[in-house]
Write an enzyme that holds these catalytic residues in place. Structure first.
Site, PDB file in Angstrom:
ATOM      1  N   LYS A  20       0.838  -1.210   0.000  1.00 22.02           N
ATOM      2  CA  LYS A  20       0.000   0.000   0.000  1.00 22.02           C
ATOM      3  C   LYS A  20       0.865   1.250   0.000  1.00 22.02           C
ATOM      4  O   LYS A  20       0.616   2.182  -0.770  1.00 22.02           O
ATOM      5  CB  LYS A  20      -0.931  -0.036   1.223  1.00 22.02           C
ATOM      6  CG  LYS A  20      -1.911   1.108   1.303  1.00 22.02           C
ATOM      7  CD  LYS A  20      -3.118   0.744   2.138  1.00 22.02           C
ATOM      8  CE  LYS A  20      -2.869   0.801   3.629  1.00 22.02           C
ATOM      9  NZ  LYS A  20      -2.620   2.167   4.138  1.00 22.02           N
ATOM     10  N   SER A 166       7.270   9.094  12.113  1.00 21.91           N
ATOM     11  CA  SER A 166       6.210   8.974  11.113  1.00 21.91           C
ATOM     12  C   SER A 166       6.740   9.119   9.693  1.00 21.91           C
ATOM     13  O   SER A 166       7.254  10.167   9.306  1.00 21.91           O
ATOM     14  CB  SER A 166       5.136  10.038  11.349  1.00 21.91           C
ATOM     15  OG  SER A 166       4.296  10.138  10.215  1.00 21.91           O
ATOM     16  N   ASP A 314       2.009  -1.248  11.790  1.00 28.03           N
ATOM     17  CA  ASP A 314       0.692  -1.673  11.299  1.00 28.03           C
ATOM     18  C   ASP A 314       0.382  -3.139  11.622  1.00 28.03           C
ATOM     19  O   ASP A 314      -0.750  -3.589  11.469  1.00 28.03           O
ATOM     20  CB  ASP A 314       0.601  -1.459   9.780  1.00 28.03           C
ATOM     21  CG  ASP A 314       0.590   0.026   9.425  1.00 28.03           C
ATOM     22  OD1 ASP A 314       0.244   0.853  10.292  1.00 28.03           O
ATOM     23  OD2 ASP A 314       0.930   0.358   8.269  1.00 28.03           O
ATOM     24  N   ARG A 345      -6.176   1.762  18.070  1.00 27.49           N
ATOM     25  CA  ARG A 345      -5.968   0.315  17.951  1.00 27.49           C
ATOM     26  C   ARG A 345      -5.592  -0.344  19.279  1.00 27.49           C
ATOM     27  O   ARG A 345      -5.728  -1.564  19.411  1.00 27.49           O
ATOM     28  CB  ARG A 345      -4.926   0.009  16.870  1.00 27.49           C
ATOM     29  CG  ARG A 345      -5.496   0.204  15.469  1.00 27.49           C
ATOM     30  CD  ARG A 345      -4.521  -0.164  14.378  1.00 27.49           C
ATOM     31  NE  ARG A 345      -5.175  -0.053  13.068  1.00 27.49           N
ATOM     32  CZ  ARG A 345      -4.531   0.089  11.919  1.00 27.49           C
ATOM     33  NH1 ARG A 345      -3.206   0.124  11.913  1.00 27.49           N
ATOM     34  NH2 ARG A 345      -5.200   0.172  10.780  1.00 27.49           N
TER      35      ARG A 345
HETATM   36  C1  S3P Z   1       2.594   4.830   6.238  1.00 28.15           C
HETATM   37  C2  S3P Z   1       3.196   5.175   7.421  1.00 28.15           C
HETATM   38  C3  S3P Z   1       2.692   4.738   8.739  1.00 28.15           C
HETATM   39  C4  S3P Z   1       1.738   3.556   8.610  1.00 28.15           C
HETATM   40  C5  S3P Z   1       0.721   3.776   7.529  1.00 28.15           C
HETATM   41  C6  S3P Z   1       1.415   3.937   6.178  1.00 28.15           C
HETATM   42  C7  S3P Z   1       3.165   5.325   4.966  1.00 28.15           C
HETATM   43  O1  S3P Z   1       1.994   5.812   9.336  1.00 28.15           O
HETATM   44  O2  S3P Z   1       1.098   3.318   9.838  1.00 28.15           O
HETATM   45  O3  S3P Z   1      -0.166   2.677   7.438  1.00 28.15           O
HETATM   46  O4  S3P Z   1       2.824   4.809   3.894  1.00 28.15           O
HETATM   47  O5  S3P Z   1       3.978   6.269   5.035  1.00 28.15           O
HETATM   48  P1  S3P Z   1       2.731   6.949  10.211  1.00 28.15           P
HETATM   49  O6  S3P Z   1       3.554   7.776   9.314  1.00 28.15           O
HETATM   50  O7  S3P Z   1       1.597   7.731  10.837  1.00 28.15           O
HETATM   51  O8  S3P Z   1       3.532   6.197  11.235  1.00 28.15           O
END
Ligand code: S3P
Length: 428
Positions: A20, A166, A314, A345
């Site tokens: 994803k 993040s 995740d 969660r």
């Molecule tokens: C993601 C980063 C993560 C993850 C999300 C997808 C991404 O979030 O939990 O499902 O594609 O950069 P955070 O940046 O909030 O940690």
């Protein structure tokens, strides 16, 4: 819907859907690059469709020939003002990353989403993007969506230490930094290392950046070139079958073409700590993918904390289920970010697993799980969170006392539209 219970063993081979995170980024880079980008094995889940629709609404030609996605990019300057507010659906990734792109465009836009997205804080991107010169306005002090963005072509570089680990915030700032003046360089410092797909893809599209430890330097005024992208399978989707294979008796599952970028493989480290059997086969070093074979195992509890957390953030709902079947105690800490995902969660996972009879205690930043507990049937609700739905469906496989019902199961289409078809194939 009624879930499958009382599984006797899961056997077979699955090619998990495309990653994803990489799928979102392939559309975004394709849209801001010059020339044609062709993406194969993209995830056609609802979140990625939100990203595709948002760029189409900004005038980018994106075609799906059933096999590949073809994007005709005309650079950042090819993006046009959207005529209506952009619908982000359930996708936090779309909202946060696109904010970094829109911050540098000379037009106004508005981003909105579903009930879950409307509760997710966007101040983490809005605040540094404002420092760079964009005007951004959300709801309440936390900048909840809907979010109004007035971008500027005069974005200033930033020197920013992320207060949270993040990848979404990091990526938004990289997209904004690319649009600053040619002579400027932005510095983004991570709190903990997080998934690095944006950095990898920037280099693949002919861009420049320098990484040293947690520091990322991004020069402004970059022009990117369209590429061919092949999306590996999502380890966050594979995680459900890894856990199912470990805890359902008499199971052996092969998962093909799973992305094993080391910023994402925390779950494999946890399985090893828990003494689970997973074999990595036919590793493709260029594509960072491999086949994984998992077998039913006798597991022991462990502690999951610190730098490991962003590498499996995740996967924590399904890891919590795994821990209910391990001997001894599992402690998850440093994971307060879990409270800000599609649902809280920590609260939702503990409520569901407690209702099924597990011994699990929520803490402010994680969970404590005492293992080897039998699970009982109950009625559960995804609350619109895809990963909660899949966790509950895997938990149901261990139930053998009654019917197990899952409400709002359609949420699973966010990241894994073929989830139940794949489950059927393993139960045959
Ligand atoms: C993601 C980063 C993560 C993850 C999300 C997808 C991404 O979030 O939990 O499902 O594609 O950069 P955070 O940046 O909030 O940690």
């Amino acid at each position: 819907m009624k879930l499958e219970t009382h599984a006797q063993g899961l056997k077979g081979t699955i090619t998990v859907p495309g990653d994803k995170s990489i799928s979102h980024r392939s559309i975004m880079f394709g849209a801001i690059a010059h020339g044609r980008t062709e993406v194969s094995d993209i995830l056609r889940g609802e979140d990625v469709i939100s990203t595709i629709n948002a760029f189409r609404a900004m005038g980018v030609e994106i075609e799906d020939d059933g096999d590949k996605i073809i994007i005709e990019g005309r650079g950042f300057e090819g993006l046009k003002a959207p005529q209506t507010p952009l619908d982000m659906g359930n996708s936090g990734t779309t909202t946060r990353l696109i904010s970094g792109i829109l911050a540098g465009r000379p037009f106004d836009s508005e981003l909105f989403g579903d009930d879950s997205l409307s509760k997710r804080p966007m101040d983490r991107v809005a605040q540094p993007l404002r420092q760079m010169g964009a005007k951004i306005k959300g709801q309440t002090a936390r900048d909840l969506p809907p979010l109004k963005i007035s971008g500027t072509q005069q974005l200033k570089e930033i020197d920013y230490k992320l207060p949270v680990a993040s990848a979404q915030v990091k990526s938004a700032l990289i997209f904004a930094a690319l649009q600053t003046d040619k002579k400027s360089v932005s510095r983004i410092v991570e709190k903990e290392k997080t998934r690095n797909h944006t950095e990898d893809m920037l280099l693949q599209f002919g861009g420049e950046l320098a990484i040293s430890g947690k520091n990322i330097l991004v020069p402004g005024g970059q022009e990117l070139r369209g590429q061919k992208v092949s999306v590996p399978g999502d380890i966050s989707s594979a995680a459900f079958w890894l856990v199912a294979g470990l805890i359902v008796p008499n199971s052996e599952i092969e998962l093909r073409n799973v992305g094993i970028n080391e910023t994402r493989t925390g779950i494999l480290d946890v399985i090893e700590m828990m003494q689970g059997q997973v074999v990595v086969l036919s590793e493709d070093k260029v594509n960072k993918s491999a086949s994984l074979v998992v077998r039913t195992s006798q597991l022991v509890g462990c502690e999951i904390s610190g730098q490991l957390i962003p590498r499996l953030i995740d996967e924590l709902p399904i890891i919590a289920l795994l821990a209910t079947q391990a001997a001894g105690e599992t402690i998850i800490k440093d994971a307060e970010e879990l409270r800000l995902k599609e649902t809280d969660r920590i609260a939702v996972v503990t409520d569901i697993l407690q209702a099924m009879g597990a011994e699990i205690t929520p803490t402010s930043d994680g969970m404590i799980i005492r293992g080897k507990t039998p699970l009982h049937a109950t009625k559960v609700n995804t609350q619109g969170d895809h990963r909660i739905g899949m966790m509950a469906a895997i938990a149901a496989l261990l139930v053998n006392d009654d019917e197990m019902i899952l409400e709002r199961s359609e949420a699973i289409k966010t990241s894994y539209p073929e989830f139940f078809t794949d489950m059927e194939s393993l139960l045959k």
